[in-house]
Design an enzyme around this catalytic site. Structure first.
Site: not given
Ligand code: PEP
Length: 257
Positions: A13, A15, A100, A102, A172, A178, A218
């Site tokens: 992703n 973003k 997601h 976000e 997640e 992040g 992460s």
């Molecule tokens: C994500 O945006 O779905 C995500 C898992 O980001 P990150 O790997 O940066 O934590």
């Protein structure tokens, strides 16, 4: 190494990152690595909408799916700023992220809208990646499984899932996205197992065993193999580490090891 017969799924992703040039270079590097081995996980990249056409030719023709980070649940009309699934299909998109964190938390996207998007994506035989997960407060009050079940039921109750291979659940934990913090492999496995139990009750055992449940938060080369060695962790949704071809392909390799 994943112990199930489910083909692992790894999504990158991007973003709201990359210039046009960076997107092209990253797509080319990832496509080259994905093409190197015939057998392996299903791999998808989710670039910003505006680079879909730019990288389409680079991604096309290899074992790499082109994805969108979001979509409108509507077919067309007066929805300023939205992008329809017809438009995405014309750009070569075959997989879409839905819900997601976000958008769910950051933009307060309602459950009903997330459910409508997933229904529209699966209705077009595209691969939908439904993102779910608890916030830090919810985790600290022991509500992880309750929150995951609520988000799953809200999107899946009453939904016709013809092909379980086209539905991916991304667990997640919001506090891990992040932040550099990762759920331990034991905690992640426990959440994934609970999610699969909910899937059994909504969609039946055969579908629940076939659906990939991937971890996001992460994930990086240093922790990917341990996470994906868990029996119910079928891959990963990668944010930050998907922006470096070397890191992303190391995670893809950990899934195919
Ligand atoms: C994500 O945006 O779905 C995500 C898992 O980001 P990150 O790997 O940066 O934590």
């Amino acid at each position: 190494m994943p112990t199930s017969t489910r083909t692992p799924f790894i999504g990158g992703n991007w973003k709201m990152n990359t210039t046009r040039g960076q997107a092209l270079e990253l797509a080319a590097d990832v496509a080259r690595a994905a093409a190197e081995k015939a057998v392996g996980p299903q791999v998808a990249v989710y670039p910003p909408y505006v680079w879909l056409e730019t990288i389409r030719a680079t991604v096309g023709g290899v074992s790499l799916m082109l994805g969108a980070q979001d979509c409108s649940p509507e077919a067309n009309g007066a929805f300023t700023g939205d992008v329809s699934l017809d438009m995405l299909t014309e750009c070569g998109v075959s997989t879409v992220l839905v819900g997601h964190s976000e958008r769910r938390h950051g933009l307060r996207e309602p459950e009903e809208r997330i459910a409508a998007k997933l229904k529209a994506v699966l209705g077009r035989s595209m691969t939908g990646v439904l993102c779910i997960g608890e916030t830090l407060d919810e985790r600290e009050t022991g509500a992880t499984d309750t929150v995951n079940e609520m988000q799953l039921r809200s999107a899946l109750d009453g939904l016709k899932v013809r092909d379980p291979g086209k539905l991916v659940i991304a667990y997640e934990p919001v506090w891990a996205i992040g932040t550099g913090k990762t759920a331990s492999s034991d905690d992640a496995q426990a959440a994934h197992a609970a999610i699969r139990t909910v899937l059994v009750s909504i969609l039946g055992d055969a579908h629940a065993q076939a659906i990939r449940i991937i971890y996001g938060g992460s994930m990086k080369p240093a922790n990917a193999a341990e996470l994906m060695a868990q029996p119910d962790i079928d891959g990963g949704l990668i944010g930050g580490a998907s922006l470096k071809a070397e890191d992303f392909t190391a995670i893809v390799d950990a899934a195919r090891a």
